[in-house]
Each structure stands twice: as structure tokens, then as C-alpha cells.
Design a protein around this motif. Structure first.
Motif, PDB file in Angstrom:
ATOM      1  N   ASN A  44      55.131 -67.134 -14.113  1.00  0.00           N
ATOM      2  CA  ASN A  44      53.855 -66.774 -14.742  1.00  0.00           C
ATOM      3  C   ASN A  44      52.740 -67.723 -14.307  1.00  0.00           C
ATOM      4  OD1 ASN A  44      54.731 -64.517 -16.097  1.00  0.00           O
ATOM      5  ND2 ASN A  44      55.042 -65.559 -18.036  1.00  0.00           N
ATOM      6  N   SER A  45      53.036 -69.014 -14.252  1.00  0.00           N
ATOM      7  CA  SER A  45      52.016 -69.969 -13.821  1.00  0.00           C
ATOM      8  C   SER A  45      51.604 -69.704 -12.374  1.00  0.00           C
ATOM      9  CB  SER A  45      52.533 -71.409 -13.937  1.00  0.00           C
ATOM     10  OG  SER A  45      52.654 -71.797 -15.280  1.00  0.00           O
ATOM     11  N   LEU A  46      52.573 -69.527 -11.502  1.00  0.00           N
ATOM     12  CA  LEU A  46      52.256 -69.301 -10.094  1.00  0.00           C
ATOM     13  C   LEU A  46      51.473 -68.009  -9.894  1.00  0.00           C
ATOM     14  CD1 LEU A  46      55.613 -70.397  -8.421  1.00  0.00           C
ATOM     15  CD2 LEU A  46      53.460 -71.688  -8.533  1.00  0.00           C
ATOM     16  N   LYS A  47      51.774 -67.015 -10.687  1.00  0.00           N
ATOM     17  CA  LYS A  47      51.117 -65.710 -10.543  1.00  0.00           C
ATOM     18  C   LYS A  47      49.726 -65.674 -11.172  1.00  0.00           C
ATOM     19  CE  LYS A  47      51.924 -60.801 -11.396  1.00  0.00           C
ATOM     20  NZ  LYS A  47      52.798 -59.808 -11.993  1.00  0.00           N
ATOM     21  N   HIS A  48      49.539 -66.354 -12.316  1.00  0.00           N
ATOM     22  CA  HIS A  48      48.304 -66.182 -13.083  1.00  0.00           C
ATOM     23  C   HIS A  48      47.437 -67.426 -13.238  1.00  0.00           C
ATOM     24  CE1 HIS A  48      49.675 -62.202 -14.220  1.00  0.00           C
ATOM     25  NE2 HIS A  48      50.816 -62.719 -14.626  1.00  0.00           N
TER      26      HIS A  48
ATOM     27  N   TYR B  85      46.680 -69.989 -11.233  1.00  0.00           N
ATOM     28  CA  TYR B  85      45.961 -70.560 -10.098  1.00  0.00           C
ATOM     29  C   TYR B  85      45.425 -69.457  -9.181  1.00  0.00           C
ATOM     30  CZ  TYR B  85      48.625 -74.523 -11.822  1.00  0.00           C
ATOM     31  OH  TYR B  85      49.171 -75.478 -12.630  1.00  0.00           O
ATOM     32  N   PRO B  86      44.335 -68.816  -9.593  1.00  0.00           N
ATOM     33  CA  PRO B  86      43.787 -67.735  -8.763  1.00  0.00           C
ATOM     34  C   PRO B  86      43.225 -68.281  -7.444  1.00  0.00           C
ATOM     35  CG  PRO B  86      42.313 -68.219 -10.590  1.00  0.00           C
ATOM     36  CD  PRO B  86      43.548 -69.053 -10.790  1.00  0.00           C
ATOM     37  N   ASP B  87      43.160 -67.410  -6.466  1.00  0.00           N
ATOM     38  CA  ASP B  87      42.602 -67.751  -5.153  1.00  0.00           C
ATOM     39  C   ASP B  87      43.318 -68.928  -4.496  1.00  0.00           C
ATOM     40  OD1 ASP B  87      40.657 -65.716  -5.494  1.00  0.00           O
ATOM     41  OD2 ASP B  87      39.417 -67.103  -6.651  1.00  0.00           O
ATOM     42  N   ASN B  88      44.630 -69.022  -4.739  1.00  0.00           N
ATOM     43  CA  ASN B  88      45.472 -70.065  -4.128  1.00  0.00           C
ATOM     44  C   ASN B  88      45.025 -71.488  -4.438  1.00  0.00           C
ATOM     45  OD1 ASN B  88      47.285 -68.225  -2.946  1.00  0.00           O
ATOM     46  ND2 ASN B  88      45.888 -67.908  -1.232  1.00  0.00           N
ATOM     47  N   VAL B  89      44.405 -71.673  -5.593  1.00  0.00           N
ATOM     48  CA  VAL B  89      44.033 -73.020  -6.033  1.00  0.00           C
ATOM     49  C   VAL B  89      45.322 -73.800  -6.281  1.00  0.00           C
ATOM     50  CG1 VAL B  89      42.973 -74.318  -7.930  1.00  0.00           C
ATOM     51  CG2 VAL B  89      41.870 -72.259  -7.055  1.00  0.00           C
ATOM     52  N   LYS B  90      45.354 -75.047  -5.877  1.00  0.00           N
ATOM     53  CA  LYS B  90      46.533 -75.887  -6.104  1.00  0.00           C
ATOM     54  C   LYS B  90      46.498 -76.438  -7.523  1.00  0.00           C
ATOM     55  CE  LYS B  90      47.033 -77.167  -1.304  1.00  0.00           C
ATOM     56  NZ  LYS B  90      48.269 -76.679  -0.845  1.00  0.00           N
ATOM     57  N   GLY B  91      47.676 -76.715  -8.062  1.00  0.00           N
ATOM     58  CA  GLY B  91      47.753 -77.248  -9.412  1.00  0.00           C
ATOM     59  C   GLY B  91      49.069 -77.942  -9.647  1.00  0.00           C
ATOM     60  N   ASN B  92      49.283 -78.325 -10.879  1.00  0.00           N
ATOM     61  CA  ASN B  92      50.492 -79.047 -11.276  1.00  0.00           C
ATOM     62  C   ASN B  92      51.198 -78.324 -12.415  1.00  0.00           C
ATOM     63  OD1 ASN B  92      50.160 -81.571  -9.653  1.00  0.00           O
ATOM     64  ND2 ASN B  92      48.250 -81.629 -10.804  1.00  0.00           N
ATOM     65  N   ILE B  93      52.504 -78.298 -12.323  1.00  0.00           N
ATOM     66  CA  ILE B  93      53.363 -77.786 -13.386  1.00  0.00           C
ATOM     67  C   ILE B  93      54.269 -78.930 -13.806  1.00  0.00           C
ATOM     68  CG2 ILE B  93      55.247 -76.195 -13.931  1.00  0.00           C
ATOM     69  CD1 ILE B  93      53.986 -74.248 -11.881  1.00  0.00           C
ATOM     70  N   ASN B  94      54.335 -79.180 -15.109  1.00  0.00           N
ATOM     71  CA  ASN B  94      55.180 -80.262 -15.625  1.00  0.00           C
ATOM     72  C   ASN B  94      56.214 -79.699 -16.593  1.00  0.00           C
ATOM     73  OD1 ASN B  94      53.751 -82.637 -14.487  1.00  0.00           O
ATOM     74  ND2 ASN B  94      52.061 -81.767 -15.664  1.00  0.00           N
ATOM     75  N   ILE B  95      57.445 -80.149 -16.433  1.00  0.00           N
ATOM     76  CA  ILE B  95      58.537 -79.760 -17.318  1.00  0.00           C
ATOM     77  C   ILE B  95      59.198 -81.040 -17.810  1.00  0.00           C
ATOM     78  CG2 ILE B  95      60.743 -78.552 -17.509  1.00  0.00           C
ATOM     79  CD1 ILE B  95      59.734 -76.804 -15.105  1.00  0.00           C
ATOM     80  N   ASN B  96      59.216 -81.228 -19.110  1.00  0.00           N
ATOM     81  CA  ASN B  96      59.845 -82.399 -19.712  1.00  0.00           C
ATOM     82  C   ASN B  96      60.878 -81.943 -20.724  1.00  0.00           C
ATOM     83  OD1 ASN B  96      58.189 -84.513 -18.471  1.00  0.00           O
ATOM     84  ND2 ASN B  96      56.532 -83.567 -19.646  1.00  0.00           N
ATOM     85  N   THR B  97      61.959 -82.691 -20.821  1.00  0.00           N
ATOM     86  CA  THR B  97      62.995 -82.386 -21.807  1.00  0.00           C
ATOM     87  C   THR B  97      63.346 -83.657 -22.578  1.00  0.00           C
ATOM     88  OG1 THR B  97      64.788 -82.805 -20.236  1.00  0.00           O
ATOM     89  CG2 THR B  97      63.988 -80.535 -20.406  1.00  0.00           C
ATOM     90  N   GLU B  98      63.765 -83.444 -23.811  1.00  0.00           N
ATOM     91  CA  GLU B  98      64.255 -84.552 -24.628  1.00  0.00           C
ATOM     92  C   GLU B  98      65.164 -84.007 -25.724  1.00  0.00           C
ATOM     93  OE1 GLU B  98      61.358 -86.452 -27.415  1.00  0.00           O
ATOM     94  OE2 GLU B  98      59.929 -85.062 -26.500  1.00  0.00           O
ATOM     95  N   MET B  99      65.972 -84.893 -26.266  1.00  0.00           N
ATOM     96  CA  MET B  99      66.848 -84.552 -27.387  1.00  0.00           C
ATOM     97  C   MET B  99      66.474 -85.420 -28.568  1.00  0.00           C
ATOM     98  SD  MET B  99      69.388 -82.354 -26.970  1.00  0.00           S
ATOM     99  CE  MET B  99      70.929 -82.826 -27.681  1.00  0.00           C
ATOM    100  N   LYS B 100      66.325 -84.784 -29.738  1.00  0.00           N
ATOM    101  CA  LYS B 100      66.076 -85.505 -30.984  1.00  0.00           C
ATOM    102  C   LYS B 100      66.942 -84.876 -32.064  1.00  0.00           C
ATOM    103  CE  LYS B 100      61.311 -87.021 -30.370  1.00  0.00           C
ATOM    104  NZ  LYS B 100      59.939 -86.904 -30.872  1.00  0.00           N
ATOM    105  N   ASP B 101      67.847 -85.654 -32.607  1.00  0.00           N
ATOM    106  CA  ASP B 101      68.689 -85.187 -33.711  1.00  0.00           C
ATOM    107  C   ASP B 101      69.335 -83.843 -33.418  1.00  0.00           C
ATOM    108  OD1 ASP B 101      68.008 -87.466 -35.204  1.00  0.00           O
ATOM    109  OD2 ASP B 101      66.174 -86.496 -35.909  1.00  0.00           O
ATOM    110  N   ASN B 102      69.967 -83.721 -32.269  1.00  0.00           N
ATOM    111  CA  ASN B 102      70.693 -82.505 -31.875  1.00  0.00           C
ATOM    112  C   ASN B 102      69.754 -81.315 -31.610  1.00  0.00           C
ATOM    113  OD1 ASN B 102      73.361 -82.145 -31.152  1.00  0.00           O
ATOM    114  ND2 ASN B 102      73.769 -80.834 -32.908  1.00  0.00           N
ATOM    115  N   ILE B 103      68.463 -81.573 -31.456  1.00  0.00           N
ATOM    116  CA  ILE B 103      67.488 -80.539 -31.112  1.00  0.00           C
ATOM    117  C   ILE B 103      67.023 -80.795 -29.681  1.00  0.00           C
ATOM    118  CG2 ILE B 103      65.233 -79.508 -31.645  1.00  0.00           C
ATOM    119  CD1 ILE B 103      67.226 -79.006 -33.859  1.00  0.00           C
TER     120      ILE B 103
END
Length: 90
Positions: free
Chosen positions: A8-12, A14-32
Motif C-alpha cells: 500500500n505504501s509503495l502504491k499510494h 509516494y506518487p510520481d516515484n518520489v523516494k521515501g522511507n518505510i519503518n517497521i519496528n517490533t517489540e514485546m511487552k507482557d506477552n503482547i
């Protein structure tokens, strides 16, 4: 979920091939498990409601999250952001 979010990010975000950043972070807190996803694109249109999706990408994301009894909330950021939480079952 991550595949659909990135697609979805790549498709929507960044129009006109504008460059950008995607960040994915994960963590665990109390079994969540917490997955935080952000991009610095143009942001979601106001008519998009992630809790009542009407686009195929968000319908897929919502269904995948429901399958693991998770939740998704929109995260305030420069572009688009989400926080997905689900309990790790033993």
C-alpha cells in the motif's frame, strides 16, 4: 500484514516515484507483540477508515489482524502509521 502495508505504501504513499522511507519496528511487552509501521509519504486520505475498510488492501489487513485476535490503531506521524498488537499464545 507487513506485505500488504508495504505494498500500500509503495502504491499510494509516494506518487510520481518520489523516494521515501518505510519503518517497521517490533517489540514485546507482557506477552503482547507490538508492530509499529510508518511511512513518510503523503498520508491516508480522510475518507479511509481502517476500522471500516472499503479498499481491498485494508480489508485484507483487517482480516489478517482479526485472525490473530489483534488490534490496529492509526499512529500519528508525518505520513501514515499504524500500531498492531496481538497476544502471543503459549
Amino acid at each position: 500484514m507487513i506485505n500488504e502495508l508495504v505494498f500500500n505504501s509503495l502504491k499510494h504513499a509516494y506518487p510520481d516515484n518520489v523516494k521515501g522511507n518505510i519503518n517497521i519496528n517490533t517489540e514485546m511487552k507482557d506477552n503482547i507483540f507490538i508492530l509499529t509501521y510508518t511511512d513518510d509519504g503523503i498520508g491516508l486520505p480522510e475518507e479511509i477508515n481502517i476500522n471500516e475498510p472499503h479498499t481491498l488492501g485494508f480489508i485484507i489487513i483487517k482480516n489478517l489482524i482479526e485472525q490473530i485476535d489483534g488490534t490496529i490503531t492509526e499512529k500519528k506521524c508525518e505520513g501514515t502509521g499504524f500500531e498492531i498488537k496481538f497476544k502471543i499464545k503459549k
